[in-house]
Design a protein around this motif. Structure first.
Motif, PDB file in Angstrom:
ATOM      1  N   ASN A  97      70.856 105.054  50.846  1.00 41.56           N
ATOM      2  CA  ASN A  97      70.563 104.945  52.277  1.00 41.56           C
ATOM      3  C   ASN A  97      71.693 104.275  53.047  1.00 41.56           C
ATOM      4  O   ASN A  97      71.462 103.729  54.128  1.00 41.56           O
ATOM      5  CB  ASN A  97      69.267 104.152  52.489  1.00 41.56           C
ATOM      6  CG  ASN A  97      68.033 104.920  52.054  1.00 41.56           C
ATOM      7  OD1 ASN A  97      67.804 106.034  52.503  1.00 41.56           O
ATOM      8  ND2 ASN A  97      67.244 104.327  51.159  1.00 41.56           N
ATOM      9  N   VAL A 108      67.566 111.429  56.439  1.00 41.05           N
ATOM     10  CA  VAL A 108      66.640 111.479  55.315  1.00 41.05           C
ATOM     11  C   VAL A 108      66.496 110.058  54.789  1.00 41.05           C
ATOM     12  O   VAL A 108      67.420 109.253  54.904  1.00 41.05           O
ATOM     13  CB  VAL A 108      67.150 112.431  54.202  1.00 41.05           C
ATOM     14  CG1 VAL A 108      68.453 111.936  53.617  1.00 41.05           C
ATOM     15  CG2 VAL A 108      66.104 112.614  53.104  1.00 41.05           C
ATOM     16  N   CYS A 150      65.229 119.915  56.382  1.00 39.83           N
ATOM     17  CA  CYS A 150      65.972 118.651  56.309  1.00 39.83           C
ATOM     18  C   CYS A 150      67.476 118.900  56.230  1.00 39.83           C
ATOM     19  O   CYS A 150      68.267 118.286  56.947  1.00 39.83           O
ATOM     20  CB  CYS A 150      65.505 117.838  55.111  1.00 39.83           C
ATOM     21  SG  CYS A 150      66.317 116.237  54.932  1.00 39.83           S
ATOM     22  N   GLN A 204      59.842 112.673  59.721  1.00 39.23           N
ATOM     23  CA  GLN A 204      60.870 112.057  58.895  1.00 39.23           C
ATOM     24  C   GLN A 204      60.808 112.653  57.491  1.00 39.23           C
ATOM     25  O   GLN A 204      59.764 112.612  56.840  1.00 39.23           O
ATOM     26  CB  GLN A 204      60.678 110.543  58.814  1.00 39.23           C
ATOM     27  CG  GLN A 204      61.656 109.837  57.904  1.00 39.23           C
ATOM     28  CD  GLN A 204      63.086 109.959  58.394  1.00 39.23           C
ATOM     29  OE1 GLN A 204      63.438 109.460  59.451  1.00 39.23           O
ATOM     30  NE2 GLN A 204      63.937 110.626  57.626  1.00 39.23           N
ATOM     31  N   CYS A 205      61.925 113.229  57.033  1.00 33.57           N
ATOM     32  CA  CYS A 205      61.998 113.729  55.661  1.00 33.57           C
ATOM     33  C   CYS A 205      62.256 112.569  54.704  1.00 33.57           C
ATOM     34  O   CYS A 205      63.105 111.704  54.970  1.00 33.57           O
ATOM     35  CB  CYS A 205      63.108 114.773  55.536  1.00 33.57           C
ATOM     36  SG  CYS A 205      62.681 116.356  56.278  1.00 33.57           S
ATOM     37  N   LEU A 247      62.648 111.398  50.420  1.00 32.61           N
ATOM     38  CA  LEU A 247      62.859 111.754  49.019  1.00 32.61           C
ATOM     39  C   LEU A 247      62.485 110.566  48.154  1.00 32.61           C
ATOM     40  O   LEU A 247      62.965 109.453  48.381  1.00 32.61           O
ATOM     41  CB  LEU A 247      64.324 112.145  48.779  1.00 32.61           C
ATOM     42  CG  LEU A 247      64.809 113.412  49.499  1.00 32.61           C
ATOM     43  CD1 LEU A 247      66.314 113.576  49.349  1.00 32.61           C
ATOM     44  CD2 LEU A 247      64.094 114.639  48.960  1.00 32.61           C
ATOM     45  N   VAL A 268      67.128 117.689  48.932  1.00 33.22           N
ATOM     46  CA  VAL A 268      66.715 117.643  50.336  1.00 33.22           C
ATOM     47  C   VAL A 268      65.985 118.910  50.756  1.00 33.22           C
ATOM     48  O   VAL A 268      65.232 118.898  51.739  1.00 33.22           O
ATOM     49  CB  VAL A 268      67.933 117.408  51.260  1.00 33.22           C
ATOM     50  CG1 VAL A 268      68.528 116.043  51.030  1.00 33.22           C
ATOM     51  CG2 VAL A 268      68.982 118.489  51.070  1.00 33.22           C
ATOM     52  N   ALA A 315      62.229 118.096  50.367  1.00 29.88           N
ATOM     53  CA  ALA A 315      61.856 116.756  50.821  1.00 29.88           C
ATOM     54  C   ALA A 315      60.396 116.703  51.265  1.00 29.88           C
ATOM     55  O   ALA A 315      59.817 117.702  51.714  1.00 29.88           O
ATOM     56  CB  ALA A 315      62.762 116.329  51.975  1.00 29.88           C
TER      57      ALA A 315
END
Length: 690
Positions: free
Chosen positions: A466, A486, A564, A627-628, A630, A636, A639
């Motif tokens: 992230n 993501v 995504c 909001q996608c 994982l 992705v 997702a």
């Protein structure tokens, strides 16, 4: 068919206009030329000094256990210093923001996935965007404080483990260390809401930086603020502590040449004075100053006819109305109160008298102006309706729990529209995704080595995905700080447990939701609970299938494309969201042709099986965002699709998100464009769904 399509059309991400970044760069360049670096540096230093002073005062209040408390000694002198700082900050802010409409436009359009340019939006939407930016700053600062406290706890444990003891000096050494630690904590402790206000000022993002008499566009009677800081962020009431907001002589040189200053523009009634008398339409308001700030509301010295008190007197003589805000107890708000705008009041009379404690106080009689919407709050009551306290109180109940006990919290359905009333039908409720036979999810995904809960983003492998940051903050059960391209959460291969903040979206539905029937939009969803900005609401559940398998499906309005990857690449008009990600599947994607890159490969079909998300309607001004996420893998294209609160959402307000259709983008079997009207009722409604 119209009703069904509007209620549950195909879903895609928000779409932004092309050329936004180029325009932003141009306007940033123009803005930078207006003020020299030397002047901007001095202005920034002055603002930082004022903010540090305010935070220092508040830290002393917090140490004594009352957020609104200051030391008893020399209260009058401190009040005078605070008022002088407010005036200085106000002047400085007006100098900086003299003509910064373009700067605000750039800042807000780039804040956490906010869609169109601000100038194309109504005042109501601008207020929402401003508060969303404030909430983003606030959550970022809350996260910083959480990380600081976690680090301090680790350092303290290390210090304990390595502490040496010396005969005859143990007590003195320990006492000294405790004093130093307490002093360090005192210096580091900050109010994130006040620091967020400072960031808003630095970003030139206060919507109404100059004080104004009367109503402010976009803030209607009944509007709720969930802290005093939110009012400051918008410019509705310019001080987080004082009850009376007024314009000083500075404004006489600007617009109001014929008025006598100071002049009051807004007051907050929150029960802090023992002599207040609130009869809703008719109010006896006690002036400011002289009361005990330790929390017992008693007067301890005489009030003076100056500053805010003089400003209210001048309102009487010049017939200037003031905005009245009432504060009510509210467990959902981090400050313990919610503040409701109750309209304009005329200050009809003032006088001085001996108060209940024997000291002179100034009294002001305020009468609500006629022709305004009815008061929605005598206590905290929401204009959207009263929250039922039990199943027996639910009007129009047609199903006690549409999930059949699958969800941790029952989801009732109500119908006051149809005669006879019917319950939602034609589908099977499902709590988790159903995977189609020709779809295979990736396996054996490595995770982080954190234990218990993830704390340090520098060492957590999931945080590194992230951008070396945690997307969530651990308050109100976990909140997403801002919309991202993501979000990578911890999964089955991680060492942390289910209580980890980086598993926030995996905890299922935690709020009391209701499905209800509407006259034009079919079924809809609302919450009985307050939803703070960034709170997860639900996941879009159905059957995970390949997009090519939907080509033969006719009139299925419950298909959600998992786009995504396309959103991250900004393809087909989609708005690219901010956020650093580092995944080979994203960076090395090279489809065989343009279609494979621009068209989503997978989608979720909630037509025959799904959860409550299938009933959430479209709005051109939504209060949720997509909001996608994982967690169990890092592909992705597959997702998970989550819905989060974009605003602080009060109880009984309908939940909506933007389906993201482009106009004239839907064609029928004959190739002709299909048009569908939109019934969302938003101020900036596009009038058509597609």
């Amino acid at each position: 068919m119209v009703e069904q399509c509007v209620s549950n059309g195909p879903k895609r991400k928000e779409v932004a206009k092309n050329g936004k970044k180029e325009k932003q760069k141009t306007e940033e360049t123009e803005t930078q030329r207006r003020t020299s670096d030397r002047i901007k540096s001095k202005q920034r230093e002055e603002k930082e000094r004022l903010v540090r002073k305010r935070v220092q005062i508040l830290d002393e209040q917090e140490e004594k256990g009352n957020l609104r408390k200051r030391p008893n000694a020399n209260v009058t002198e401190e009040e005078e210093e605070e008022e002088e700082e407010v005036v200085m900050a106000e002047k400085l802010l007006n100098q900086v923001l003299g003509s910064t409409e373009k700067q605000k436009e750039v800042t807000l359009s780039d804040a956490g996935g906010v869609g169109n340019v601000v100038t194309e939006k109504s005042a109501t939407v601008k207020v929402k965007d401003t508060l969303r930016l404030f909430n983003k700053f606030y959550l970022q600062l809350v996260q910083e404080e959480e990380l600081r406290c976690a680090k301090a706890k680790v350092d303290k444990n290390v210090s304990k483990g390595s502490k040496k003891t010396y005969k005859g000096s143990k007590n003195s050494v320990d006492k000294s260390k405790k004093e130093n630690t307490a002093e360090d904590d005192k210096k580091k402790a900050k109010r994130p809401d006040l620091k967020a206000i400072s960031k808003m000022m630095e970003a030139n993002a206060i919507m109404y930086p100059e004080k104004t008499i009367g109503d402010l566009p976009g803030i209607n009677v009944g509007h709720r603020f969930y802290s005093r800081a939110e009012m400051v962020a918008v410019g509705f009431h310019s001080h987080w502590l004082n009850g009376i907001d007024y314009m000083g002589k500075f404004y006489k040189k600007r617009v109001y040449h014929n008025f006598m200053f100071p002049l009051a523009i807004a007051i907050v009634i929150s029960g802090m004075y023992e002599d207040d008398l609130d009869n809703a339409e008719d109010v006896i308001y006690t002036g400011q100053g002289g009361h005990d700030l330790t929390g017992n509301k008693r007067q301890i010295r005489d009030q003076k006819l100056e500053r805010g008190n003089l400003a209210l007197k001048n309102c009487v003589e010049q017939c200037v109305p003031v905005r009245v805000v009432r504060g009510h107890e509210c467990a959902s708000s981090y400050c313990g109160k919610v503040y409701t705008y109750d309209g304009l009041y005329k200050v009809v009379q003032y006088w001085a008298e001996k108060g209940l404690s024997g000291f002179t106080v100034f009294k002001y009689r305020l009468r609500r102006l006629e022709g305004q919407p009815l008061l929605t709050t005598n206590q905290v009551q929401f204009s959207y309706g009263r929250v039922p306290q039990s199943v027996a109180e639910i009007r129009g109940l047609v199903c006690e729990d549409i999930s059949g006990g699958q969800e941790d919290v029952p989801i009732p359905a109500t119908n006051l529209v149809d005669d006879p009333p019917v319950a939602p039908s034609g589908y099977t409720y499902r709590k988790s995704l159903q995977i189609s036979k020709n779809v295979k999810l990736p396996t054996n995904v490595s995770g982080c080595n954190c234990k218990g809960t993830c704390v340090d983003p520098r060492t957590c492998a999931c945080a590194k995905l992230n951008g070396s940051d945690f997307p969530y903050v651990n308050c109100h059960g976990g909140r997403l700080i801002e919309a991202r391209a993501v979000v990578f959460e911890c999964g089955p291969g991680c060492g942390c447990g289910p209580g980890c903040v980086n598993r926030t979206s995996q905890r299922g539905i935690k709020h009391r939701l209701e499905v209800f029937r509407t006259p034009k939009k079919g079924w809809a969803v609302r919450s009985w609970d307050f939803l703070p900005a960034g709170a997860p609401v639900c996941e879009y559940i159905g059957v995970l299938i390949r997009a090519e398998d939907t080509d033969h499906v006719c009139e299925n309005n419950y298909i959600f494309d998992i786009d995504c990857l396309q959103t991250m690449r900004g393809l087909d008009g989609r708005e690219r969201r901010l956020g650093d990600v580092s995944v080979p599947a994203i960076n090395n994607f090279d489809g065989d042709d343009q279609k494979s890159e621009s068209v989503p490969e997978f989608c979720i079909d909630a037509g025959s099986t799904g959860n409550i998300a299938r009933f959430i309607n479209h709005s051109c001004e939504p209060n949720l965002f997509v909001q996608c996420v994982l967690s169990s893998h890092h592909d992705v294209k597959l997702a998970r699709v989550m819905l989060f609160a974009a605003d602080n959402i009060p109880p009984m307000q309908e939940l909506t998100y933007d389906y993201g259709y482009a106009l004239d983008s839907v064609s029928g079997p004959d190739g002709k464009i299909i048009q569908m009207p939109c019934y969302c009722g938003a101020a900036d409604c596009r009038k058509r769904l597609f």
